[in-house]
Design a protein around this motif. Structure first.
Motif, PDB file in Angstrom:
ATOM      1  N   MET A 232       0.986  -1.723  -0.195  1.00  0.00           N
ATOM      2  CA  MET A 232       0.463  -0.142   0.121  1.00  0.00           C
ATOM      3  C   MET A 232       0.750   1.017   0.325  1.00  0.00           C
ATOM      4  O   MET A 232       1.769   1.603   0.878  1.00  0.00           O
ATOM      5  N   ASN A 233       0.328   2.056  -0.927  1.00  0.00           N
ATOM      6  CA  ASN A 233       0.783   3.580  -0.661  1.00  0.00           C
ATOM      7  C   ASN A 233       0.225   4.058   0.796  1.00  0.00           C
ATOM      8  O   ASN A 233      -0.890   4.910   0.298  1.00  0.00           O
ATOM      9  N   SER A 234       1.024   4.249   1.446  1.00  0.00           N
ATOM     10  CA  SER A 234       0.393   4.999   2.845  1.00  0.00           C
ATOM     11  C   SER A 234       0.680   6.007   2.304  1.00  0.00           C
ATOM     12  O   SER A 234      -0.290   6.902   3.517  1.00  0.00           O
ATOM     13  N   ASP A 235       0.491   7.571   1.559  1.00  0.00           N
ATOM     14  CA  ASP A 235       1.139   8.483   1.324  1.00  0.00           C
ATOM     15  C   ASP A 235      -0.291   8.695   1.354  1.00  0.00           C
ATOM     16  O   ASP A 235      -0.426  10.122   0.679  1.00  0.00           O
ATOM     17  N   PHE A 239      -5.866   6.657   2.897  1.00  0.00           N
ATOM     18  CA  PHE A 239      -5.106   5.167   3.112  1.00  0.00           C
ATOM     19  C   PHE A 239      -5.840   5.109   3.688  1.00  0.00           C
ATOM     20  O   PHE A 239      -6.409   3.309   4.194  1.00  0.00           O
ATOM     21  N   VAL A 240      -5.700   5.228   5.377  1.00  0.00           N
ATOM     22  CA  VAL A 240      -6.478   4.845   6.800  1.00  0.00           C
ATOM     23  C   VAL A 240      -8.239   4.301   6.100  1.00  0.00           C
ATOM     24  O   VAL A 240      -8.570   3.204   6.281  1.00  0.00           O
ATOM     25  N   THR A 243      -7.250   1.100   4.070  1.00  0.00           N
ATOM     26  CA  THR A 243      -7.138  -0.016   4.987  1.00  0.00           C
ATOM     27  C   THR A 243      -7.876  -0.813   6.053  1.00  0.00           C
ATOM     28  O   THR A 243      -7.561  -1.291   7.029  1.00  0.00           O
ATOM     29  N   THR A 252       3.114  -1.061   3.847  1.00  0.00           N
ATOM     30  CA  THR A 252       3.466  -0.320   3.750  1.00  0.00           C
ATOM     31  C   THR A 252       4.635   0.767   2.945  1.00  0.00           C
ATOM     32  O   THR A 252       5.801   0.003   3.385  1.00  0.00           O
ATOM     33  N   THR A 256       5.059   8.067   3.848  1.00  0.00           N
ATOM     34  CA  THR A 256       5.364   8.336   5.407  1.00  0.00           C
ATOM     35  C   THR A 256       4.873   6.514   5.710  1.00  0.00           C
ATOM     36  O   THR A 256       5.123   5.719   7.338  1.00  0.00           O
ATOM     37  N   GLY A 257       5.498   5.408   4.864  1.00  0.00           N
ATOM     38  CA  GLY A 257       5.395   4.391   5.087  1.00  0.00           C
ATOM     39  C   GLY A 257       6.929   4.058   6.016  1.00  0.00           C
ATOM     40  O   GLY A 257       7.190   4.059   6.427  1.00  0.00           O
ATOM     41  N   LYS A 258       5.935   2.595   6.698  1.00  0.00           N
ATOM     42  CA  LYS A 258       7.046   2.003   7.871  1.00  0.00           C
ATOM     43  C   LYS A 258       7.643   1.413   7.263  1.00  0.00           C
ATOM     44  O   LYS A 258       8.196   0.729   8.161  1.00  0.00           O
TER      45      LYS A 258
END
Length: 464
Positions: A232-235, A239-240, A243, A252, A256-258
């Motif tokens: 997933m592109n967390s930017d 996103f929230v 998901t 992610t 902002t990816g972890k």
């Protein structure tokens, strides 16, 4: 194949256990030995007596329907709750469940799907893997290019392509999956190794597509949930929301990816988890596409060191494709909605050209919001706009272009003939200008009155 083999759990009287040599939803394709599946479409319902009779006369003796229809006694009928869902499952069985012998990576998102599939293909081939693409630009299997009507083909075509891929010895298939494909259950019967999400913004909303953005997002999410693991592109701003209900493992990637963190992002380089990535691709949006692709292949099992070396010399047809003519640059790109056009034009603006001239249209009969959104994007970065035809189908292309022009705040022309529009842009240009020809990318047709007529932006530009 015997009919019983398609319905293994359902006993079939031997007198109806016909040899099935073809499955189809189209009466024009029926021949002796066909299994006909009736579909309730938006325009046509082939449960209609006319289509059932035609199918029988042409040789179909097995029918799958959603309701009882009258058929002769020497034919057999199976009634199911949803024939659209059934087509993919039957097609998968008919072609020997080909997806089970392939590693299929499915990509979805509003923009970036095609770019990611070509990035993945380039990287996999550098890593010595045989792979193919199924998507907007068609199917690419080895040196063979097969044109497709839709980004994600109908389920029978899809399963036949996957069978072909297996027979050719391909290992990986990189597939674009649209929200419409999910809504119409085109990927039923297809097994995905991993799925990936680029981004989402309002698009494909209208009477023949999705009723609103929530429905559009929901079908994207349903696709991503088809695999055990999703990249997933967390930017992405949604996103929230995207998901929250998902139960599969989420990996992610982004600034902002972890799991995969992007830093120091420039127009042609970035760092991913501290590793320096440099590429010939241009634009920050392409850096995100590349990062998503690297993360996907790393999660599939490739070593990061090998992936970093595979990021050079990537070619994406019809995406930021540059052709130089007498000190002018033509840029051919598939950008066909507001967000993709904004990203493209922002990148070109950073080159500091003398002027940016944009030649663009939009499709007929659907996605009507683009008729004001595309001009709004051009207003921010363009110096001149020429609105033209882009798959008008049954709608008047000049009417579409005029609607777009009514939202323009910069010097504007309406030229419905796309070839003439490109030639006019070239005549209007001066050395140092960039002419952006957007919307079609490497497409080789115009959809006019239901017919696919040969047309190529690249061919027109190369002849100037």
């Amino acid at each position: 194949m015997k009919l019983q083999e398609l319905f293994k759990k359902l006993p079939i009287d031997e007198k109806y256990n016909f040899d099935i040599n073809k499955i189809t939803t189209n009466t024009n394709e029926i021949e002796k030995g066909s299994l006909f599946i009736a579909i309730k479409g938006t325009a046509v319902d082939t449960h209609n007596r006319k289509y059932i009779d035609e199918a029988y006369k042409k040789g179909a003796r097995a029918f799958i329907t959603e309701e009882e229809v009258r058929i002769p006694s020497d034919a057999v009928q199976f009634v199911v709750s949803d024939t659209r869902k059934t087509v993919g499952l039957i097609a998968s069985t008919f072609y020997g469940h080909p997806s089970q012998s392939l590693k299929i990576i499915g990509i979805t998102g509003t923009k970036g799907k095609t770019s990611c599939t070509f990035i993945l293909k380039s990287m996999l081939e550098k890593l010595g893997k045989k792979c193919g693409i199924i998507g907007t630009s068609g199917a690419f299997f080895g040196s063979e290019h097969i044109e497709l009507k839709n980004t994600t083909p109908d389920p029978i075509t899809l399963q036949s392509l996957l069978r072909k891929a297996v027979d050719m010895g391909l290992e990986y298939i990189l597939m674009e999956v649209s929200s419409q494909a999910m809504k119409q259950w085109r990927v039923m019967g297809t097994k995905f190794l991993i799925t990936a999400f680029t981004n989402i913004s309002p698009d494909h909303i209208g009477p023949t597509e999705h009723k609103d953005f929530d429905e559009y997002l929901s079908w994207k999410r349903k696709f991503l949930m088809l695999s055990k693991k999703v990249i997933m592109n967390s930017d992405d701003e949604h996103f929230v929301e995207m998901t929250a209900p998902m139960k599969n493992k989420i990996i992610t990637v982004g600034e902002t990816g972890k799991d995969f963190t992007m830093t120091n992002v420039s127009e042609n380089s970035f760092e991913l988890n501290g590793r320096s990535i440099e590429t010939n691709l241009m634009g920050k949006y392409n850096m995100h596409n590349l990062a998503l692709s690297i993360a996907t292949l790393n999660e599939v099992g490739f070593r990061m060191d090998d992936l970093v070396t595979a990021t050079s010399n990537i070619f994406i047809p019809g995406r930021m494709e540059i052709i130089e003519k007498k000190e002018r640059k033509f840029v051919i790109d598939y950008a066909h909605n507001k967000l993709s056009l904004l990203n493209l034009l922002a990148e070109i603006k950073s080159w500091n050209p003398e002027r940016i001239i944009v030649v663009v249209g939009t499709v007929g009969e659907r996605t009507f919001e683009r008729r004001h959104e595309i001009p709004e994007a051009i207003n921010q970065y363009g110096n001149e706009a020429i609105f033209t035809a882009d798959n008008p189908n049954h709608e008047d292309p000049e009417k579409i272009a005029s609607e777009m022009a009514s939202h323009s705040l910069i010097p504007t022309k309406v030229i419905a003939d796309r070839k003439n529009a490109i030639e006019t842009a070239y005549r209007d240009s001066n050395p140092g200008d960039v002419i952006v020809v957007a919307g079609k990318g490497d497409e080789t047709h115009q959809l006019i009155n239901g017919e696919r007529v040969h047309y190529s932006d690249r061919e027109i530009i190369e002849k100037l």
